[in-house]
Design a protein around this motif. Sequence first.
Motif, short mmCIF file in Angstrom:
data_model
loop_
_atom_site.label_atom_id
_atom_site.label_comp_id
_atom_site.label_asym_id
_atom_site.label_seq_id
_atom_site.Cartn_x
_atom_site.Cartn_y
_atom_site.Cartn_z
N GLY A 44 8.99 13.82 -1.25
CA GLY A 44 10.40 14.11 -1.46
C GLY A 44 10.89 13.51 -2.76
N MET A 45 11.88 14.15 -3.35
CA MET A 45 12.47 13.66 -4.60
C MET A 45 13.98 13.83 -4.53
SD MET A 45 11.68 14.78 -8.56
CE MET A 45 12.34 16.43 -8.40
N VAL A 46 14.71 12.76 -4.83
CA VAL A 46 16.17 12.80 -4.82
C VAL A 46 16.67 13.43 -6.12
CG1 VAL A 46 18.28 11.43 -4.77
CG2 VAL A 46 16.33 10.79 -3.34
N VAL A 92 18.55 6.79 3.62
CA VAL A 92 17.50 7.79 3.42
C VAL A 92 17.34 8.09 1.93
CG1 VAL A 92 16.83 10.19 3.87
CG2 VAL A 92 17.87 8.82 5.70
N CYS A 93 18.46 8.22 1.26
CA CYS A 93 18.43 8.50 -0.18
C CYS A 93 17.68 7.40 -0.93
CB CYS A 93 19.86 8.64 -0.69
SG CYS A 93 20.00 8.84 -2.48
N ARG A 94 18.04 6.16 -0.65
CA ARG A 94 17.41 5.05 -1.37
C ARG A 94 15.93 4.94 -1.05
NH1 ARG A 94 22.65 2.53 -0.31
NH2 ARG A 94 23.72 2.27 -2.30
N ARG A 95 15.55 5.17 0.20
CA ARG A 95 14.14 5.06 0.55
C ARG A 95 13.32 6.10 -0.19
NH1 ARG A 95 10.82 2.53 3.46
NH2 ARG A 95 8.80 3.50 3.94
N VAL A 108 11.59 8.02 8.54
CA VAL A 108 12.61 9.05 8.30
C VAL A 108 12.30 10.25 9.19
CG1 VAL A 108 13.66 10.60 6.60
CG2 VAL A 108 12.93 8.30 5.91
N PRO A 109 13.10 10.49 10.24
CA PRO A 109 12.81 11.62 11.14
C PRO A 109 12.98 12.95 10.42
CG PRO A 109 14.36 10.07 12.13
CD PRO A 109 14.26 9.71 10.69
N TRP A 110 12.09 13.88 10.70
CA TRP A 110 12.19 15.21 10.10
C TRP A 110 11.48 16.22 10.98
CZ3 TRP A 110 7.73 17.85 8.50
CH2 TRP A 110 6.55 17.08 8.41
N TYR A 166 27.25 5.76 -4.73
CA TYR A 166 27.21 6.74 -3.65
C TYR A 166 28.45 6.61 -2.78
CZ TYR A 166 22.29 7.38 -4.82
OH TYR A 166 21.12 7.66 -5.48
N GLY A 167 28.88 7.70 -2.22
CA GLY A 167 30.03 7.68 -1.33
C GLY A 167 30.31 9.05 -0.78
#
Length: 391
Positions: A44-46, A92-95, A108-110, A166-167
């Motif tokens: 995954g990539m943010v 999740v984003c930071r991980r 991270v559930p998916w 983030y917010g």
Amino acid sequence: MSLSTAHRTVGSADDPAWFRHVLGQYPTGVCVITAQPEDGPPIGMVVGSFSSVSLNPPLVGFYPSVTSETWPHLQRAGNWCVNILAAHQTDVCRRIATAPLAERFDGVPWRPAPSGAPIIDGAVAWIDCVPVAVHDAGDHKIALAEVRHLDTASTELPLLFFRSGYGSFAPLTLTAYDPEMRLTRPLRHFELIRSIAQELPDHGLRCLVTAPVSDSVVVVGQLDPPSATPSAQPTTLVGQRLPFRPHGPSIFEAWAPEREQEAWVARFAPDSQEAEIRALARIRERGFSIGLGSEGHRRFAAALERLAAEPGAVGNEELDALVASLDYEPPELSDEVLAQARVISAPVFDNEGNPVLALTVFGFKARPDVVRAAIAAVTACAGRATSSLGS
């Protein structure tokens, strides 16, 4: 031109820090592009630079950096899934942004999308797609993909990236989402009268716009004044279905055809039917519905707050019982009675004279002068909204 503006030094586009600072004034959503290689763990990539590109064919795009260590792995994948993160998913984003490539989905559930790429649990929406083109764009790439499947997965508000943080956001106006196309007509009506209804928050009034749909009343829009506490967790009732039951507000039945009114009154207990007939007549005569504060109202308001914070938190049976405890349509509107008012609703009619929306205001001070002003504001808005629908 002010002196401060005239002598301000304009930053150069060649300065990367200044470029990022200025572009950082534009908020973006936060997405995770996922893929499932045939011979390894999911990746995954943010990205914050995601957008829709075309409707025909359905294309989306994002802009990976040429220095990204994840991009080469994604580029080799045959399918991508775009996950639009919810406001509560900063962890999740930071991980996924910082963990080693092979460990990003640990904890991270998916579940798999039709293509097999991960759909992250709790994401607001997901878009399953197939890569179709990659173009050079300076120190980034432009990656285009054709959408094959997509869906909304949560009613949460999305995660935003703004000014390096983030917010989320505090919505002042929201419209119900209608994936099953059951609210097409009410949503069209709301869009046509939105600018008029927006005057109510300008008066300091909170407003819910509701429509009758089958045996429910659906909140199709919400309009709020600017919050005094913008950092508070945003909540919304938009999309919530409320039971259309006795002894609840009868704003939609008051102008219904006689046969429909008779069917509505028949749903009441025999000893309550005459009182409901009088209540319907009062609504027609006054041009609005009024609800008074009571223990039942306080419990109902608390239930709505729970629903706004967590959809589904209150069951239908509990809602039915709470609606039955509400106190509406007092015989007289003396100062003493107006001091107990908590909600006021006014109908909006379509070009055939049917009540298709209700503007319901609340959150005002329970003082007779304030309540009268709220009544005047909501009935005036409802009248202009009715005119805008051609009635």
